[in-house]
Scaffold this motif. Structure first.
Motif, mmCIF file in Angstrom:
data_model
loop_
_atom_site.group_PDB
_atom_site.id
_atom_site.type_symbol
_atom_site.label_atom_id
_atom_site.label_comp_id
_atom_site.label_asym_id
_atom_site.label_seq_id
_atom_site.Cartn_x
_atom_site.Cartn_y
_atom_site.Cartn_z
ATOM 1 N N ALA A 98 0.803 -0.990 0.018
ATOM 2 C CA ALA A 98 -0.035 -0.103 -0.100
ATOM 3 C C ALA A 98 0.946 1.327 0.049
ATOM 4 N N CYS A 99 0.371 2.489 0.256
ATOM 5 C CA CYS A 99 1.016 3.784 0.130
ATOM 6 C C CYS A 99 1.052 4.356 1.453
ATOM 7 N N TRP A 100 2.337 4.844 1.808
ATOM 8 C CA TRP A 100 2.556 5.695 2.924
ATOM 9 C C TRP A 100 3.435 6.630 2.959
ATOM 10 N N GLY A 101 3.205 7.896 3.669
ATOM 11 C CA GLY A 101 4.305 8.896 3.482
ATOM 12 C C GLY A 101 3.949 10.130 4.137
ATOM 13 N N ARG A 102 4.804 11.204 3.778
ATOM 14 C CA ARG A 102 4.576 12.679 4.036
ATOM 15 C C ARG A 102 4.690 13.482 2.803
ATOM 16 N N CYS A 103 3.752 14.045 2.479
ATOM 17 C CA CYS A 103 3.746 14.839 1.245
ATOM 18 C C CYS A 103 3.876 16.185 1.400
ATOM 19 N N GLU A 104 4.485 17.060 0.694
ATOM 20 C CA GLU A 104 4.550 18.604 1.015
ATOM 21 C C GLU A 104 3.334 19.147 0.541
ATOM 22 N N ARG A 150 -1.930 17.659 -1.127
ATOM 23 C CA ARG A 150 -1.708 16.343 -1.878
ATOM 24 C C ARG A 150 -1.561 15.287 -0.816
ATOM 25 N N VAL A 151 -1.870 14.068 -1.202
ATOM 26 C CA VAL A 151 -1.877 12.862 -0.257
ATOM 27 C C VAL A 151 -1.041 11.788 -1.018
ATOM 28 N N CYS A 152 -0.428 10.899 -0.177
ATOM 29 C CA CYS A 152 0.379 9.923 -0.733
ATOM 30 C C CYS A 152 -0.494 8.579 -0.908
ATOM 31 N N THR A 153 -0.710 8.656 -2.192
ATOM 32 C CA THR A 153 -1.788 7.459 -2.680
ATOM 33 C C THR A 153 -1.314 6.688 -3.772
ATOM 34 N N TYR A 154 -2.363 5.601 -4.470
ATOM 35 C CA TYR A 154 -1.906 4.729 -5.469
ATOM 36 C C TYR A 154 -1.706 5.611 -6.816
ATOM 37 N N CYS A 203 -6.763 13.715 -3.901
ATOM 38 C CA CYS A 203 -7.442 12.803 -3.484
ATOM 39 C C CYS A 203 -8.763 12.672 -4.417
ATOM 40 N N GLY A 208 4.728 22.285 5.098
ATOM 41 C CA GLY A 208 5.389 21.251 5.671
ATOM 42 C C GLY A 208 5.068 19.831 4.992
ATOM 43 N N HIS A 209 5.136 18.998 5.676
ATOM 44 C CA HIS A 209 5.193 17.598 5.418
ATOM 45 C C HIS A 209 4.266 16.924 6.500
ATOM 46 N N CYS A 210 3.032 16.461 6.179
ATOM 47 C CA CYS A 210 2.111 15.743 7.189
ATOM 48 C C CYS A 210 1.943 14.427 6.634
ATOM 49 N N GLU A 211 1.317 13.541 7.664
ATOM 50 C CA GLU A 211 1.394 12.180 7.355
ATOM 51 C C GLU A 211 0.191 11.798 6.563
ATOM 52 N N SER A 212 0.207 10.906 5.496
ATOM 53 C CA SER A 212 -0.851 10.234 4.852
ATOM 54 C C SER A 212 -0.650 8.943 4.528
ATOM 55 N N SER A 213 -1.489 8.007 4.383
ATOM 56 C CA SER A 213 -1.325 6.845 3.824
ATOM 57 C C SER A 213 -2.662 6.293 3.003
ATOM 58 N N ALA A 214 -2.448 5.219 2.243
ATOM 59 C CA ALA A 214 -3.541 4.704 1.379
ATOM 60 C C ALA A 214 -3.538 3.163 1.364
ATOM 61 N N PHE A 225 -9.696 19.195 -0.624
ATOM 62 C CA PHE A 225 -9.690 18.773 -2.121
ATOM 63 C C PHE A 225 -10.498 19.562 -3.150
#
Lengths: 106, 104
Positions: A35-41, A58-62, A96, B34-40, B101
Protein backbone atom coordinates in the motif's frame (compact mmCIF):
# COMPACT_ATOMS: atom_id res chain seq x y z
CA UNK A 1 11.10 -0.14 3.01
CA UNK A 2 12.23 -1.32 6.44
CA UNK A 3 15.45 0.68 6.16
CA UNK A 4 13.55 3.98 6.35
CA UNK A 5 13.37 5.70 9.69
CA UNK A 6 9.60 6.17 9.77
CA UNK A 7 9.55 9.01 12.28
CA UNK A 8 11.68 11.26 10.08
CA UNK A 9 10.74 10.01 6.59
CA UNK A 10 9.60 12.63 4.12
CA UNK A 11 8.16 11.60 0.75
CA UNK A 12 5.75 8.93 -0.45
CA UNK A 13 6.55 5.26 -0.80
CA UNK A 14 5.17 1.76 -1.14
CA UNK A 15 4.81 0.19 2.30
CA UNK A 16 3.63 -3.18 3.53
CA UNK A 17 0.09 -3.20 4.86
CA UNK A 18 -1.93 -5.98 6.49
CA UNK A 19 -5.71 -6.12 6.52
CA UNK A 20 -8.48 -8.67 6.84
CA UNK A 21 -10.51 -9.14 3.66
CA UNK A 22 -14.11 -9.64 4.70
CA UNK A 23 -17.45 -9.94 3.05
CA UNK A 24 -20.74 -11.25 4.31
CA UNK A 25 -21.20 -14.98 3.95
CA UNK A 26 -17.47 -15.87 4.10
CA UNK A 27 -14.73 -16.15 6.68
CA UNK A 28 -12.23 -13.29 6.76
CA UNK A 29 -8.79 -13.73 5.22
CA UNK A 30 -5.69 -11.99 6.52
CA UNK A 31 -3.77 -10.38 3.63
CA UNK A 32 -0.41 -8.64 3.57
CA UNK A 33 0.07 -6.43 0.53
CA UNK A 34 1.74 -3.28 -0.80
CA UNK A 35 0.00 0.00 0.00
CA UNK A 36 1.16 3.65 0.21
CA UNK A 37 2.46 5.69 3.09
CA UNK A 38 4.40 8.90 3.55
CA UNK A 39 4.51 12.61 4.15
CA UNK A 40 3.76 14.84 1.18
CA UNK A 41 4.63 18.51 0.94
CA UNK A 42 1.50 20.58 1.44
CA UNK A 43 0.93 24.26 2.11
CA UNK A 44 -1.57 27.02 2.70
CA UNK A 45 -0.92 30.69 2.13
CA UNK A 46 -2.98 33.82 2.73
CA UNK A 47 -4.65 35.49 -0.25
CA UNK A 48 -5.92 39.04 -0.63
CA UNK A 49 -9.36 38.01 -1.90
CA UNK A 50 -11.94 35.44 -0.77
CA UNK A 51 -11.60 32.66 0.29
CA UNK A 52 -8.44 34.33 1.69
CA UNK A 53 -6.52 31.04 1.93
CA UNK A 54 -5.01 29.19 -1.01
CA UNK A 55 -4.29 25.50 -0.44
CA UNK A 56 -1.99 23.04 -2.11
CA UNK A 57 -2.99 19.73 -0.62
CA UNK A 58 -1.69 16.40 -1.84
CA UNK A 59 -1.72 12.97 -0.24
CA UNK A 60 0.40 9.87 -0.62
CA UNK A 61 -1.73 7.48 -2.66
CA UNK A 62 -1.72 4.82 -5.37
CA UNK A 63 -0.35 6.06 -8.69
CA UNK A 64 -0.10 2.70 -10.39
CA UNK A 65 -2.17 -0.24 -9.28
CA UNK A 66 -2.63 -3.88 -10.09
CA UNK A 67 -5.68 -5.87 -9.05
CA UNK A 68 -5.33 -9.13 -7.20
CA UNK A 69 -8.20 -11.56 -6.65
CA UNK A 70 -8.18 -14.08 -3.81
CA UNK A 71 -10.70 -16.70 -2.72
CA UNK A 72 -12.18 -16.24 0.75
CA UNK A 73 -12.60 -19.40 2.84
CA UNK A 74 -15.76 -21.03 4.16
CA UNK A 75 -18.30 -19.16 2.07
CA UNK A 76 -21.93 -20.18 2.38
CA UNK A 77 -23.53 -21.76 -0.68
CA UNK A 78 -24.36 -19.24 -3.36
CA UNK A 79 -21.81 -16.65 -2.16
CA UNK A 80 -19.04 -15.79 -4.60
CA UNK A 81 -15.80 -16.39 -2.67
CA UNK A 82 -13.65 -14.09 -4.83
CA UNK A 83 -12.37 -10.87 -3.29
CA UNK A 84 -10.47 -8.32 -5.41
CA UNK A 85 -8.21 -5.65 -3.93
CA UNK A 86 -5.69 -3.15 -5.34
CA UNK A 87 -1.94 -3.60 -4.88
CA UNK A 88 0.24 -0.50 -5.06
CA UNK A 89 2.87 -0.67 -7.79
CA UNK A 90 3.85 2.98 -7.44
CA UNK A 91 2.80 5.64 -4.94
CA UNK A 92 2.83 9.39 -5.43
CA UNK A 93 1.82 12.64 -3.80
CA UNK A 94 -1.42 13.57 -5.59
CA UNK A 95 -4.87 15.03 -5.05
CA UNK A 96 -7.39 12.66 -3.50
CA UNK A 97 -9.84 11.69 -6.25
CA UNK A 98 -13.25 10.81 -4.82
CA UNK A 99 -14.02 8.86 -8.01
CA UNK A 100 -11.60 6.10 -7.03
CA UNK A 101 -10.80 6.87 -3.41
CA UNK A 102 -12.54 7.21 -0.08
CA UNK A 103 -10.82 10.37 1.19
CA UNK A 104 -10.70 10.51 4.97
CA UNK A 105 -8.83 12.49 7.57
CA UNK A 106 -6.82 11.09 10.46
CA UNK B 1 16.60 18.53 4.29
CA UNK B 2 12.84 18.48 4.87
CA UNK B 3 11.58 17.38 8.27
CA UNK B 4 8.09 16.11 9.20
CA UNK B 5 5.65 18.71 10.46
CA UNK B 6 3.91 21.92 9.42
CA UNK B 7 5.64 25.23 9.97
CA UNK B 8 5.42 28.98 9.40
CA UNK B 9 7.19 30.02 6.23
CA UNK B 10 7.84 33.67 5.28
CA UNK B 11 6.59 34.85 1.89
CA UNK B 12 7.39 38.14 0.26
CA UNK B 13 4.15 39.63 -1.03
CA UNK B 14 4.00 42.55 -3.42
CA UNK B 15 0.64 44.25 -3.86
CA UNK B 16 -0.29 46.48 -6.75
CA UNK B 17 -3.55 48.22 -6.04
CA UNK B 18 -5.45 50.93 -7.87
CA UNK B 19 -7.20 50.43 -11.18
CA UNK B 20 -4.10 51.49 -13.04
CA UNK B 21 -1.88 49.40 -10.82
CA UNK B 22 0.24 52.35 -9.94
CA UNK B 23 0.15 51.95 -6.17
CA UNK B 24 2.57 49.45 -4.78
CA UNK B 25 3.64 47.97 -1.50
CA UNK B 26 5.31 44.86 -0.22
CA UNK B 27 5.31 42.95 3.01
CA UNK B 28 6.53 39.66 4.39
CA UNK B 29 3.59 37.44 5.36
CA UNK B 30 3.65 33.95 6.87
CA UNK B 31 2.37 30.89 5.04
CA UNK B 32 2.28 27.32 6.36
CA UNK B 33 4.42 24.73 4.61
CA UNK B 34 5.25 21.22 5.64
CA UNK B 35 5.06 17.47 5.41
CA UNK B 36 2.11 15.79 7.15
CA UNK B 37 1.37 12.09 7.30
CA UNK B 38 -0.89 10.28 4.86
CA UNK B 39 -1.52 6.71 3.83
CA UNK B 40 -3.64 4.79 1.34
CA UNK B 41 -4.76 1.17 1.51
CA UNK B 42 -7.48 -1.16 0.18
CA UNK B 43 -10.98 -0.05 1.19
CA UNK B 44 -13.09 -2.06 3.61
CA UNK B 45 -15.89 -4.14 2.14
CA UNK B 46 -18.52 -1.70 3.45
CA UNK B 47 -16.86 1.14 1.49
CA UNK B 48 -16.72 -1.04 -1.65
CA UNK B 49 -20.41 -1.84 -1.42
CA UNK B 50 -21.44 1.74 -0.58
CA UNK B 51 -19.50 3.10 -3.58
CA UNK B 52 -20.62 0.40 -6.01
CA UNK B 53 -17.03 -0.92 -6.09
CA UNK B 54 -15.64 2.38 -7.39
CA UNK B 55 -13.73 3.49 -4.28
CA UNK B 56 -11.33 0.58 -3.97
CA UNK B 57 -8.74 2.74 -2.18
CA UNK B 58 -9.08 4.55 1.14
CA UNK B 59 -6.81 7.51 1.84
CA UNK B 60 -6.33 8.70 5.39
CA UNK B 61 -4.46 11.95 5.40
CA UNK B 62 -3.51 15.18 7.04
CA UNK B 63 -2.25 18.31 5.29
CA UNK B 64 -0.38 21.42 6.38
CA UNK B 65 -2.97 24.09 7.19
CA UNK B 66 -3.17 27.59 8.63
CA UNK B 67 -4.78 27.13 12.05
CA UNK B 68 -4.86 30.80 12.95
CA UNK B 69 -4.77 33.97 10.87
CA UNK B 70 -4.16 37.55 11.85
CA UNK B 71 -4.58 40.82 10.00
CA UNK B 72 -1.70 43.11 9.26
CA UNK B 73 -1.64 46.61 7.84
CA UNK B 74 0.14 47.06 4.57
CA UNK B 75 1.18 50.55 3.54
CA UNK B 76 0.75 51.01 -0.18
CA UNK B 77 2.62 53.84 -1.84
CA UNK B 78 0.79 55.72 -4.58
CA UNK B 79 1.90 58.46 -6.98
CA UNK B 80 2.16 61.94 -5.51
CA UNK B 81 3.34 60.55 -2.17
CA UNK B 82 -0.21 59.39 -1.43
CA UNK B 83 -0.39 56.44 0.96
CA UNK B 84 -3.12 53.87 1.23
CA UNK B 85 -3.39 51.38 4.06
CA UNK B 86 -4.87 47.97 3.42
CA UNK B 87 -5.45 44.82 5.45
CA UNK B 88 -3.61 41.66 4.58
CA UNK B 89 -3.78 38.31 6.30
CA UNK B 90 -0.81 36.41 7.64
CA UNK B 91 -0.62 33.00 9.30
CA UNK B 92 -0.06 32.99 13.04
CA UNK B 93 0.03 29.23 13.58
CA UNK B 94 0.19 26.06 11.50
CA UNK B 95 -1.08 22.54 12.05
CA UNK B 96 -1.31 19.20 10.26
CA UNK B 97 -5.09 18.95 9.85
CA UNK B 98 -7.91 18.17 7.42
CA UNK B 99 -6.92 18.29 3.73
CA UNK B 100 -8.99 20.39 1.34
CA UNK B 101 -9.57 18.97 -2.12
CA UNK B 102 -12.39 21.23 -3.27
CA UNK B 103 -10.25 22.61 -6.06
CA UNK B 104 -9.27 19.34 -7.64
Amino acid sequence: TSSYNLSTFVGCTVREFTFVARKSGCRGLRITTDACWGRCETWERPMLRPPYIAAHHRVCTYNETKQVTVQLPNCTAGVDPSYTYPVAVRCNCMGCSTATTECETI
Amino acid sequence: AAVPGCYLHPLNVTVRSDHEGTCQGSLVVQACVGHCESSAFPSRYSVLVASDYRRTITSVSECCTISSLKKEKLQVQCPGNRRVSMDIYTARACQCNVCRFARY
